[in-house]
Motif scaffolding. Structure first.
Motif, PDB file in Angstrom:
ATOM      1  N   ARG A 191       0.849  -1.198   0.000  1.00 46.54           N
ATOM      2  CA  ARG A 191       0.000   0.000   0.000  1.00 46.54           C
ATOM      3  C   ARG A 191       0.878   1.238   0.000  1.00 46.54           C
ATOM      4  O   ARG A 191       1.850   1.335   0.748  1.00 46.54           O
ATOM      5  CB  ARG A 191      -0.904   0.045   1.236  1.00 46.54           C
ATOM      6  CG  ARG A 191      -1.974  -1.000   1.252  1.00 46.54           C
ATOM      7  CD  ARG A 191      -3.055  -0.684   0.206  1.00 46.54           C
ATOM      8  NE  ARG A 191      -4.000  -1.775   0.109  1.00 46.54           N
ATOM      9  CZ  ARG A 191      -4.043  -2.633  -0.899  1.00 46.54           C
ATOM     10  NH1 ARG A 191      -3.213  -2.563  -1.877  1.00 46.54           N
ATOM     11  NH2 ARG A 191      -4.943  -3.591  -0.921  1.00 46.54           N
ATOM     12  N   LEU A 192       0.512   2.190  -0.817  1.00 43.10           N
ATOM     13  CA  LEU A 192       1.236   3.444  -0.920  1.00 43.10           C
ATOM     14  C   LEU A 192       0.696   4.417   0.117  1.00 43.10           C
ATOM     15  O   LEU A 192      -0.519   4.476   0.347  1.00 43.10           O
ATOM     16  CB  LEU A 192       1.025   4.010  -2.334  1.00 43.10           C
ATOM     17  CG  LEU A 192       1.919   5.116  -2.830  1.00 43.10           C
ATOM     18  CD1 LEU A 192       3.382   4.689  -2.801  1.00 43.10           C
ATOM     19  CD2 LEU A 192       1.539   5.476  -4.263  1.00 43.10           C
ATOM     20  N   GLU A 193       1.588   5.187   0.734  1.00 47.22           N
ATOM     21  CA  GLU A 193       1.150   6.198   1.704  1.00 47.22           C
ATOM     22  C   GLU A 193       0.252   7.209   0.989  1.00 47.22           C
ATOM     23  O   GLU A 193       0.503   7.552  -0.167  1.00 47.22           O
ATOM     24  CB  GLU A 193       2.356   6.932   2.282  1.00 47.22           C
ATOM     25  CG  GLU A 193       3.319   6.060   3.046  1.00 47.22           C
ATOM     26  CD  GLU A 193       4.592   6.825   3.407  1.00 47.22           C
ATOM     27  OE1 GLU A 193       4.555   8.062   3.466  1.00 47.22           O
ATOM     28  OE2 GLU A 193       5.607   6.162   3.616  1.00 47.22           O
ATOM     29  N   LEU A 233       2.037  11.061  -6.656  1.00 51.15           N
ATOM     30  CA  LEU A 233       2.158  10.236  -7.866  1.00 51.15           C
ATOM     31  C   LEU A 233       0.993  10.467  -8.826  1.00 51.15           C
ATOM     32  O   LEU A 233       1.193  10.561 -10.035  1.00 51.15           O
ATOM     33  CB  LEU A 233       2.234   8.756  -7.503  1.00 51.15           C
ATOM     34  CG  LEU A 233       3.597   8.224  -7.112  1.00 51.15           C
ATOM     35  CD1 LEU A 233       3.506   6.739  -6.798  1.00 51.15           C
ATOM     36  CD2 LEU A 233       4.623   8.463  -8.184  1.00 51.15           C
ATOM     37  N   ASN A 234      -0.209  10.552  -8.291  1.00 47.38           N
ATOM     38  CA  ASN A 234      -1.372  10.812  -9.153  1.00 47.38           C
ATOM     39  C   ASN A 234      -1.220  12.134  -9.883  1.00 47.38           C
ATOM     40  O   ASN A 234      -1.550  12.249 -11.056  1.00 47.38           O
ATOM     41  CB  ASN A 234      -2.667  10.808  -8.342  1.00 47.38           C
ATOM     42  CG  ASN A 234      -3.120   9.407  -8.005  1.00 47.38           C
ATOM     43  OD1 ASN A 234      -2.783   8.457  -8.687  1.00 47.38           O
ATOM     44  ND2 ASN A 234      -3.878   9.288  -6.934  1.00 47.38           N
ATOM     45  N   GLU A 235      -0.726  13.139  -9.191  1.00 53.31           N
ATOM     46  CA  GLU A 235      -0.528  14.461  -9.796  1.00 53.31           C
ATOM     47  C   GLU A 235       0.546  14.412 -10.877  1.00 53.31           C
ATOM     48  O   GLU A 235       0.341  14.897 -11.989  1.00 53.31           O
ATOM     49  CB  GLU A 235      -0.139  15.473  -8.719  1.00 53.31           C
ATOM     50  CG  GLU A 235       0.146  16.861  -9.259  1.00 53.31           C
ATOM     51  CD  GLU A 235       0.666  17.786  -8.175  1.00 53.31           C
ATOM     52  OE1 GLU A 235       1.438  18.693  -8.515  1.00 53.31           O
ATOM     53  OE2 GLU A 235       0.320  17.598  -7.001  1.00 53.31           O
ATOM     54  N   LYS A 236       1.697  13.838 -10.551  1.00 52.57           N
ATOM     55  CA  LYS A 236       2.821  13.817 -11.486  1.00 52.57           C
ATOM     56  C   LYS A 236       2.630  12.824 -12.626  1.00 52.57           C
ATOM     57  O   LYS A 236       2.869  13.139 -13.780  1.00 52.57           O
ATOM     58  CB  LYS A 236       4.131  13.500 -10.748  1.00 52.57           C
ATOM     59  CG  LYS A 236       4.525  14.532  -9.727  1.00 52.57           C
ATOM     60  CD  LYS A 236       4.788  15.876 -10.370  1.00 52.57           C
ATOM     61  CE  LYS A 236       5.250  16.893  -9.353  1.00 52.57           C
ATOM     62  NZ  LYS A 236       5.369  18.225  -9.931  1.00 52.57           N
ATOM     63  N   TRP A 237       2.216  11.608 -12.293  1.00 49.02           N
ATOM     64  CA  TRP A 237       2.072  10.587 -13.309  1.00 49.02           C
ATOM     65  C   TRP A 237       0.811  10.768 -14.141  1.00 49.02           C
ATOM     66  O   TRP A 237       0.702  10.235 -15.222  1.00 49.02           O
ATOM     67  CB  TRP A 237       2.107   9.197 -12.679  1.00 49.02           C
ATOM     68  CG  TRP A 237       3.490   8.759 -12.286  1.00 49.02           C
ATOM     69  CD1 TRP A 237       4.630   9.505 -12.324  1.00 49.02           C
ATOM     70  CD2 TRP A 237       3.877   7.473 -11.814  1.00 49.02           C
ATOM     71  NE1 TRP A 237       5.691   8.765 -11.893  1.00 49.02           N
ATOM     72  CE2 TRP A 237       5.258   7.509 -11.575  1.00 49.02           C
ATOM     73  CE3 TRP A 237       3.190   6.305 -11.563  1.00 49.02           C
ATOM     74  CZ2 TRP A 237       5.972   6.408 -11.109  1.00 49.02           C
ATOM     75  CZ3 TRP A 237       3.899   5.207 -11.096  1.00 49.02           C
ATOM     76  CH2 TRP A 237       5.280   5.264 -10.872  1.00 49.02           C
ATOM     77  N   GLY A 238      -0.135  11.556 -13.662  1.00 49.14           N
ATOM     78  CA  GLY A 238      -1.355  11.809 -14.428  1.00 49.14           C
ATOM     79  C   GLY A 238      -1.092  12.586 -15.698  1.00 49.14           C
ATOM     80  O   GLY A 238      -1.888  12.566 -16.630  1.00 49.14           O
TER      81      GLY A 238
END
Length: 137
Positions: A9-11, A18-23
């Motif tokens: 599980r990711l913190e 990650l959602n912001e950058k990888w999105g």
């Protein structure tokens, strides 16, 4: 990633980052890198390794290429026609309308609902109805 590493599980804060950058990345390429990484790492993913794999796959000079191209296209659409271009258009329009027929004017009327007063617009419409694939009547 939860499906590929079910016990990991990711913190929440890191997940948000990650959602912001990888999105903003090419999702199909990113998914490919994540799946490939799963074949290498069984216990938990190495976010840094996934990102490095993505960067190796997508040259960094191409990452913003779409935005640059969009800006160029926007500029092209917003740049007004120069007086020289208007003069060239006028010459072209007169050549196009030099031998226009009554039948072509009828087709223009059927095509746009009226016969334009502007010689330039009329020439574009005449050019359109002269195309072999276009038939009105």
């Amino acid at each position: 990633m939860d499906e590929l590493w079910p016990k990991w599980r990711l913190e929440p804060v890191l997940s948000s980052i990650l959602n912001e950058k990888w999105g903003q990345l090419h999702q199909d390429k990113l998914q490919s890198c994540i799946r490939q990484h799963r074949l290498v790492r069984d216990s938990k993913p190495d976010i840094s390794a996934i990102h490095k794999a993505y960067c190796a796959l997508i040259p960094q000079n191409l990452v913003g290429e779409r935005e640059v191209e969009q800006t160029r296209n926007d500029l092209q659409r917003c740049t007004p026609i120069s007086p020289e271009e208007f003069a060239e258009w006028d010459v072209w329009a007169e050549a196009m309308l030099k031998n226009v027929t009554t039948e072509e004017l009828k087709q223009v009327h059927e095509f746009i609902g009226h016969v334009p007063e502007s010689r330039r617009i009329l020439a574009v419409a005449v050019e359109h109805v002269r195309k072999p694939s276009v038939r009105y009547a």
